[in-house]
Write an enzyme that holds these catalytic residues in place. Structure first.
Site, PDB file in Angstrom:
ATOM      1  N   ASP A  89       0.872  -1.172   0.000  1.00 21.05           N
ATOM      2  CA  ASP A  89       0.000   0.000   0.000  1.00 21.05           C
ATOM      3  C   ASP A  89       0.917   1.232   0.000  1.00 21.05           C
ATOM      4  OD1 ASP A  89      -2.418   1.585   0.429  1.00 21.05           O
ATOM      5  OD2 ASP A  89      -1.685   1.821   2.480  1.00 21.05           O
ATOM      6  N   ASP A 103      -0.234   5.158   0.971  1.00 28.10           N
ATOM      7  CA  ASP A 103      -0.515   6.164   2.005  1.00 28.10           C
ATOM      8  C   ASP A 103      -0.592   5.516   3.386  1.00 28.10           C
ATOM      9  OD1 ASP A 103      -0.960   8.420   0.138  1.00 28.10           O
ATOM     10  OD2 ASP A 103      -2.669   7.203  -0.502  1.00 28.10           O
ATOM     11  N   ASP A 117      -1.473  -0.700   6.086  1.00 21.88           N
ATOM     12  CA  ASP A 117      -1.629  -0.096   7.418  1.00 21.88           C
ATOM     13  C   ASP A 117      -3.078   0.025   7.853  1.00 21.88           C
ATOM     14  OD1 ASP A 117      -2.072   2.045   5.400  1.00 21.88           O
ATOM     15  OD2 ASP A 117      -2.305   3.297   7.171  1.00 21.88           O
TER      16      ASP A 117
END
Length: 221
Positions: free
Chosen positions: A9, A11, A168
Site C-alpha cells: 500500500d 498512504d 496499514d
C-alpha cells in the site's frame, strides 16, 4: 525466503501523505464556506479512495451535495501539490533498496488514483522500485475488492501464495484476506480504530522492518 514478491500500500504505509490531502480537501471546503477539518479527521477518512474521502469530508461539514464537483476540485488541488508536505517514512528507502538488491519484484496497490500515485512515487524517488502501480481507478473496483491486489501480483508474474501484501489499514487487511494473500500490518499508519477479528499474518512496528521479515524472517522491533 518465504516470499518471492512484495506488494505495498502507499498512504500511511510507505509515505505520510495526509498533510497534503488535508490541504487539498480543506481548500475544497473553504470554497464552499465549510469549516476546515483537522488532520486527525482527514486521516480517519483516508483509505477507501478519493471519492469516499470527499464524501466523508462533505458529510462531516454539512452535507454531500455537489459531490462530483467537489471530487474534481479535490483532485485538481491535490495533483498540483502531491509532495508539498508528504514524506517517506524513516528507513523505507533503505528497505526497498535491500529488497530490490535481493531480486524481489515489488508493486504498489493503492486506492489513491493511479496518476497522482505515479506522480508522487516519482517525485519522492519511489517510482524506480515499482514496475507495477495499481491505483484506485486502474480497475472498475477498489480495495477491499481483491481484484486490484490480484492485478498487481499478475503484473509482477508472481505467485499469490508466495506474495506478501503490506499495508496499514482495515481496508488493506480485508483486501489481503479476500485475495488469500499473506498480510503484514504496519503499525502507526492511518488506522485509528481497532479492526474487528484482526489476525494479520505479521505485525510490524514500522515499515522499515519489512526487509528483515522478508529477507531473514527475523524482525527486531
Amino acid at each position: 525466503m518465504r516470499y518471492d514478491a512484495v506488494v505495498f500500500d502507499l498512504d500511511g504505509t510507505l509515505v505520510d501523505s495526509a498533510p497534503d490531502m488535508a490541504r487539498a480537501i480543506n481548500g475544497v471546503l473553504a470554497t464552499r464556506g465549510r469549516r476546515a477539518l483537522s488532520l486527525a479527521e482527514v486521516i480517519s477518512f483516508i483509505g477507501s479512495g478519493a471519492r469516499i474521502l470527499v464524501q466523508r469530508s462533505l458529510r462531516a461539514t454539512g452535507g454531500i451535495e455537489g459531490e462530483d464537483d467537489a471530487l474534481a476540485e479535490f483532485l485538481r488541488r491535490y495533483e498540483t501539490g502531491v509532495d508539498h508536505e508528504t514524506a517517506v517514512y524513516t528507513g523505507v528507502m533503505e528497505m526497498l533498496g535491500a529488497l530490490r538488491a535481493a531480486g524481489l519484484p515489488m508493486a504498489l496497490c493503492t486506492n489513491k488514483p493511479e496518476a497522482p500515485a505515479r506522480d508522487l512515487s516519482a517525485r519522492l524517488g519511489l517510482g524506480g522500485f515499482f514496475p507495477v502501480i495499481v491505483g484506485g481507478d486502474t480497475l472498475p473496483v477498489l480495495k477491499p475488492d481483491p481484484a486490484p491486489l490480484h492485478h498487481a501480483i499478475t503484473g509482477l508474474s508472481a505467485d499469490p501464495a508466495r506474495t506478501l501484501y503490506v499495508g496499514d489499514s482495515e481496508t488493506d487487511y480485508k483486501t489481503a484476506r479476500a485475495a488469500q494473500v499473506d498480510f503484514a500490518f504496519v503499525e502507526g499508519g492511518y488506522q485509528s480504530r481497532p479492526i474487528p477479528d484482526f489476525a494479520p499474518t505479521h505485525r510490524l512496528a514500522r515499515p522499515a522492518l519489512v526487509g528483515d521479515l522478508v529477507l531473514s524472517g527475523v524482525v527486531t522491533r
